[in-house]
Design an enzyme around this catalytic site. Structure first.
Site, PDB file in Angstrom:
ATOM      1  N   GLY A  76      42.156 -12.282  20.524  1.00 17.82           N
ATOM      2  CA  GLY A  76      41.283 -12.852  19.579  1.00 17.82           C
ATOM      3  C   GLY A  76      42.257 -13.971  19.111  1.00 17.82           C
ATOM      4  O   GLY A  76      43.148 -14.526  19.831  1.00 17.82           O
ATOM      5  N   PHE A  89      47.258 -17.784  12.203  1.00 15.06           N
ATOM      6  CA  PHE A  89      48.268 -17.928  13.017  1.00 15.06           C
ATOM      7  C   PHE A  89      48.374 -18.465  14.319  1.00 15.06           C
ATOM      8  O   PHE A  89      49.162 -19.428  14.626  1.00 15.06           O
ATOM      9  CB  PHE A  89      48.991 -16.418  13.071  1.00 15.06           C
ATOM     10  CG  PHE A  89      50.255 -16.494  13.550  1.00 15.06           C
ATOM     11  CD1 PHE A  89      51.465 -16.165  12.834  1.00 15.06           C
ATOM     12  CD2 PHE A  89      50.548 -16.523  14.742  1.00 15.06           C
ATOM     13  CE1 PHE A  89      52.783 -16.417  13.256  1.00 15.06           C
ATOM     14  CE2 PHE A  89      51.961 -16.329  15.632  1.00 15.06           C
ATOM     15  CZ  PHE A  89      53.018 -16.274  14.390  1.00 15.06           C
ATOM     16  N   LYS A 105      51.296 -12.564  19.212  1.00 17.92           N
ATOM     17  CA  LYS A 105      50.741 -13.483  18.177  1.00 17.92           C
ATOM     18  C   LYS A 105      51.427 -14.759  18.449  1.00 17.92           C
ATOM     19  O   LYS A 105      52.899 -14.640  18.218  1.00 17.92           O
ATOM     20  CB  LYS A 105      50.843 -13.115  17.036  1.00 17.92           C
ATOM     21  CG  LYS A 105      50.006 -11.823  16.508  1.00 17.92           C
ATOM     22  CD  LYS A 105      50.001 -11.516  15.044  1.00 17.92           C
ATOM     23  CE  LYS A 105      49.708 -12.360  14.028  1.00 17.92           C
ATOM     24  NZ  LYS A 105      49.753 -12.123  12.771  1.00 17.92           N
ATOM     25  N   ASP A 141      45.692  -9.315   1.982  1.00 15.11           N
ATOM     26  CA  ASP A 141      44.521  -9.753   2.826  1.00 15.11           C
ATOM     27  C   ASP A 141      44.023  -8.347   3.539  1.00 15.11           C
ATOM     28  O   ASP A 141      44.042  -8.225   4.655  1.00 15.11           O
ATOM     29  CB  ASP A 141      44.909 -10.645   3.992  1.00 15.11           C
ATOM     30  CG  ASP A 141      43.835 -11.519   4.720  1.00 15.11           C
ATOM     31  OD1 ASP A 141      42.959 -11.461   4.022  1.00 15.11           O
ATOM     32  OD2 ASP A 141      44.177 -11.996   5.585  1.00 15.11           O
TER      33      ASP A 141
END
Length: 388
Positions: free
Chosen positions: A48, A52, A69, A166
């Protein structure tokens, strides 16, 4: 600390450098090992994309699976989130929080290495008409309870009080047994143990999940997370996105009244109205159904006969208490868990969910006290506008 580290030391089979630990007891991985584990960051391994940067699945030669990430080089927000997660993660150890294994810094590269969650994120199942059928009532209730336990830990039982800021379906990952794990602490804030709330001129979060006091004035607290949890819980029960009524591209270039009880929350910036995505229609409909004794009308039809109707109605009730307009009137996460699990516990009557009046919107905008808003839309964080 972060700029001084590099990945040039000898490594073991998993790419872990020989000194083992650095900084906040996090493992330092070599760039070569991460590149090899992700097949050189191939598109087929891409899970995905967020504010970031991209996220990749990886697998070390030992067989251990990871999620990587990778900070986008053009992402100023990502640099801040990268540092924030490294600072915070040492404090966080809970079964309902995603585990961060370590990081990699190599030249301009910045990467965070997490445990891999084989069942993707909650929104992957929840908002898909086919995959949502795998979420029967017992599984949904366990997911709700697990998220609540994770937030309770952040708010009360971790070494320092953490406000996530979040909480949303895409930030809840599911392990091989569909247990929920809260992820993405790049926007989180640490509170002192005696600190109840804080104020910021830079609002970060996701449209539709942000509490009204946060959007309007930049005030946030544990009750901001409670509000987000309430929205998320109603989404889990209904299988519907809180912003499904809105057009994200909507912008009204007219001066006039546009904010009504059952229309989206709107901010006036200069001569432009912008939909902030506070889920007034979604929440108001849930409240209206519940108050009319028709709360089961909110239920996702894919739940079918697996539903415990009394438990469902209780969850809707608690969700509506979490999204009350005044933060002080919302329960804490310490209250929420017994509310969900203790069927004999009496609950207060929920009031109409939070909404913003036209007068408040225009007054705040004209006074020039609007904070900058960084809204995360569809998992990608962007700067929507600055208050002037």
């Amino acid at each position: 600390m972060l700029n001084m580290m590099n990945s040039n030391r000898p490594t073991n089979a998993n790419g872990l450098q020989n000194d083992g630990k650095r900084g906040h007891d996090l493992s330092v991985f070599s760039y070569a090992s991460i590149a090899a584990a992700t097949c050189n960051f191939s598109d087929k391994n891409k899970l995905g994309q967020g504010g970031f940067g991209p996220v990749y699945k990886g697998k070390f030669v030992t067989g251990q699976e990871i999620a990587v990430k990778r900070l986008s080089k053009c992402s100023e927000q990502g640099i801040s989130e990268f540092k924030n997660e490294l600072i915070l993660i040492y404090e966080l150890q809970h079964t309902n929080l995603v585990q961060l294994f370590g990081f990699c810094i190599h030249g301009e590269e910045r990467m965070l290495i997490y445990e891999y969650m084989p069942n993707n994120s909650l929104d992957y199942f929840l908002f898909d008409s086919i995959r949502s059928q795998q979420l029967d009532w017992d599984r949904r209730f366990r997911i709700i309870e697990g998220i609540a336990q994770g937030l309770l830990y952040l708010h009360k039982y971790s070494r320092t009080r953490i406000i996530h800021r979040d909480v949303k379906a895409s930030n809840v990952l599911l392990d091989e047994r569909m247990n929920p794990k809260i992820s993405d602490f790049g926007m989180a804030r640490i509170f002192a143990n005696d600190e109840e709330e804080a104020n910021t001129m830079k609002i970060v979060g996701t449209r539709g999940y942000m509490s009204p006091e946060y959007v309007m004035g930049g005030n946030f607290s544990t009750k901001s997370d409670v509000y987000s949890f309430g929205v998320l819980m109603l989404e889990i029960l209904s299988g519907r996105k809180n912003n499904s009524f809105y057009n994200d591209d909507r912008a009204i270039n007219l001066v006039g009244y546009v904010c009504q009880t059952t229309t989206p929350f709107v901010l006036l910036v200069g001569e432009r109205f912008i939909d902030s995505g506070l889920p007034n229609v979604f929440l108001f409909q849930a409240w209206a159904l519940w108050s009319e004794g028709a709360g089961l009308g909110l239920m996702d039809p894919t739940i079918g006969d697996s539903c415990d109707k009394d438990q469902m109605l209780r969850c809707i009730h608690v969700g509506l208490l979490c999204v009350k307009e005044n933060a002080a009137d919302r329960p804490t996460m310490s209250d929420v868990i017994p509310m969900l699990t203790n069927e004999s516990m009496s609950l207060p009557v929920p009031t109409k969910p939070a909404f913003c009046s036209e007068r408040n919107v225009i007054t705040d905008a004209v006074d020039g006290n609007r904070p900058e808003i960084v809204a995360s839309v569809n998992g990608i964080s962007i700067s929507d506008f600055d208050g002037r």
